[in-house]
Scaffold this motif. Structure first.
Motif, PDB file in Angstrom:
ATOM      1  N   THR A  64       4.563  -2.610  -7.225  1.00  0.00           N
ATOM      2  CA  THR A  64       3.287  -2.525  -6.510  1.00  0.00           C
ATOM      3  C   THR A  64       2.575  -1.233  -6.878  1.00  0.00           C
ATOM      4  O   THR A  64       3.199  -0.169  -6.997  1.00  0.00           O
ATOM      5  CB  THR A  64       3.499  -2.588  -4.985  1.00  0.00           C
ATOM      6  N   HIS A 110      -9.229 -12.197  -3.147  1.00  0.00           N
ATOM      7  CA  HIS A 110      -7.998 -12.454  -3.887  1.00  0.00           C
ATOM      8  C   HIS A 110      -7.751 -11.453  -5.015  1.00  0.00           C
ATOM      9  O   HIS A 110      -6.629 -11.357  -5.516  1.00  0.00           O
ATOM     10  CB  HIS A 110      -8.019 -13.866  -4.480  1.00  0.00           C
ATOM     11  N   GLN A 161       0.128  -9.840  -2.354  1.00  0.00           N
ATOM     12  CA  GLN A 161       0.081 -10.652  -1.142  1.00  0.00           C
ATOM     13  C   GLN A 161       0.453  -9.847   0.098  1.00  0.00           C
ATOM     14  O   GLN A 161      -0.073 -10.062   1.175  1.00  0.00           O
ATOM     15  CB  GLN A 161       1.031 -11.845  -1.280  1.00  0.00           C
ATOM     16  N   ASP A 162       1.395  -8.878  -0.057  1.00  0.00           N
ATOM     17  CA  ASP A 162       1.802  -8.013   1.044  1.00  0.00           C
ATOM     18  C   ASP A 162       1.476  -6.582   0.661  1.00  0.00           C
ATOM     19  O   ASP A 162       2.338  -5.841   0.187  1.00  0.00           O
ATOM     20  CB  ASP A 162       3.300  -8.144   1.333  1.00  0.00           C
TER      21      ASP A 162
END
Length: 416
Positions: free
Chosen positions: A252, A326, A403-404
């Motif tokens: 990430t 997104h 997404q997280d």
């Protein structure tokens, strides 16, 4: 593929003998199950050329559109096998439809084979349209009649193999071409050294003349060595950008932190060019990716923007979430000389050099934007460019948001 067609024909034959759907306009559970097991994309076409069943990949590969066969070569082959029976096999090249291009990039394990195509520009019609990546697909198609009216189309996507071969051949060709000048310079230097070593007599003028030639050739060797080092460094970056990025907790990245690092690294270059470098990221944006690759891609865009800007201009980096939430949308905006329409069609190609070079950009090798394209695609994103001569350019890098998301920087920037 042929065994699948024969098995489907057998199933449909048995089905008709049982008196169910003798017209062959539908598929029973056994046929449906067999089609679902086939790794290739499958399409079943009815008597009126309507698509009875299609796998999702058939849409992505440009075979089916609006529940109809989109490729005329396949339509013609369907008519032939329906008339004469048997099977037909052939190779086919298609393009991924625009609505599937971004998703296909995300699913692709290789990023070669993506080309630059036009997208709609809702702004001023006199301005050059934005350019976006699209994809070619290399396919092996097999068709067979499985009942009186039903034809099955099996599509084997061999694009990965074709791209590997094309990438390998292009790599070998380009490296050979780029190494030619340094090798020639070394040969000339060696020849001068050999002549000097055989000089006889005490003619100082002749000796000085040869020493000047040696000095000139040495400078050429140094220049080409630096050039070759740049080539090899960028080629290694290009190779590393071929591997698909798989999202995980370990990769990430905070977008603001990546931009901040790039801006710090490029600040001296901007100052020397008398260009103001600004950035903004007003919201936390977290993506999955390789931090080095993302920073290299952004640095290439920033370096180009600085190099093509006049003294006193401003280069801006702006990051924000896309309208659908997104993607992280990172724009690099300059107000420099801009890019012609003809050059926009090719600027993402390896080793392509546009005509609008200046003293700062003439030493480039034409791999920067190719690296940006590959980094974008292997991170499941895309890159587009809008530009108009005399007005500047805007490159937009779209990368999927995690997404997280993890806590990121607030994007506060005292230089904005």
């Amino acid at each position: 593929m042929r065994r699948f067609v024969d098995r489907l024909r057998s199933l449909m034959g048995n089905w008709s003998k049982d008196g169910e759907h003798a017209d062959g306009e539908a598929l029973d559970d056994s046929a449906q199950a067999l089609l679902a097991l086939i790794p290739a994309a499958t399409v079943v076409v009815g008597g009126d050329d309507e698509v009875v069943r299609s796998s999702p990949d058939a849409y992505r590969l440009g075979i089916v559109s609006n529940d109809e066969i989109a490729d005329p070569k396949i339509v013609e082959a369907i008519a032939q096998v329906r008339r004469s029976g048997g099977r037909r096999s052939f190779s086919l090249t298609t393009r991924t439809p625009a609505e599937f291009a971004l998703d296909a990039a995300a699913e692709s394990s290789e990023s070669d084979g993506w080309d630059i195509g036009e997208t709609e520009d809702s702004g001023d019609a006199t301005r050059t349209q934005a350019q976006a990546v699209s994809r070619r697909n290399w396919l092996k198609v097999t068709l067979g009649r499985i009942s009186k009216s039903l034809v099955v189309v099996l599509v084997d996507d061999v694009s990965d193999s074709v791209r590997f071969i094309r990438t390998r051949d292009a790599f070998m060709t380009n490296v050979s071409e780029q190494m030619l000048k340094p090798v020639q310079a070394l040969e000339e230097l060696a020849a001068q050294l050999k002549i000097t070593s055989h000089l006889e007599g005490d003619d100082p003028d002749l000796l000085r003349s040869h020493l000047r030639s040696i000095s000139k050739d040495t400078s050429s060797v140094q220049r080409y060595s630096a050039y070759l080092g740049h080539v090899l460094k960028d080629l290694l970056l290009l190779i590393r950008a071929q591997e698909r990025i798989k999202p995980s907790r370990e990769n990430t990245l905070d977008v603001a932190e990546q931009i901040r690092t790039v801006v710090q690294d490029e600040r001296n270059g901007a100052d020397q060019a008398h260009v103001t470098l600004r950035w903004r990221c007003d919201q936390p944006l977290t993506i999955h990716g390789d931090g080095q690759q993302i920073r290299v891609a952004l640095a290439k865009l920033v370096e180009n923007a600085i190099a093509y800007s006049s003294p006193g201009c401003t280069v801006s980096l702006v990051a924000e979430a896309s309208g659908d939430g997104h993607y992280a949308k990172i724009r690099v905006v300059d107000h420099g000389r801009g890019i012609s329409k003809a050059d926009q069609d090719r600027i993402f190609e390896r080793f392509y050099r546009a005509d609008n070079q200046n003293e700062e950009t003439a030493v480039g090798i034409g791999l920067g934007l190719a690296i940006v394209k590959h980094v974008a695609l292997t991170h499941h994103g895309s890159v587009t460019v809008w530009s108009a001569p005399g007005e500047g350019s805007t490159f937009t890098l779209m990368l999927p948001l995690a997404q997280d998301p993890v806590a990121g920087q607030d994007g506060d920037n005292p230089n904005d």
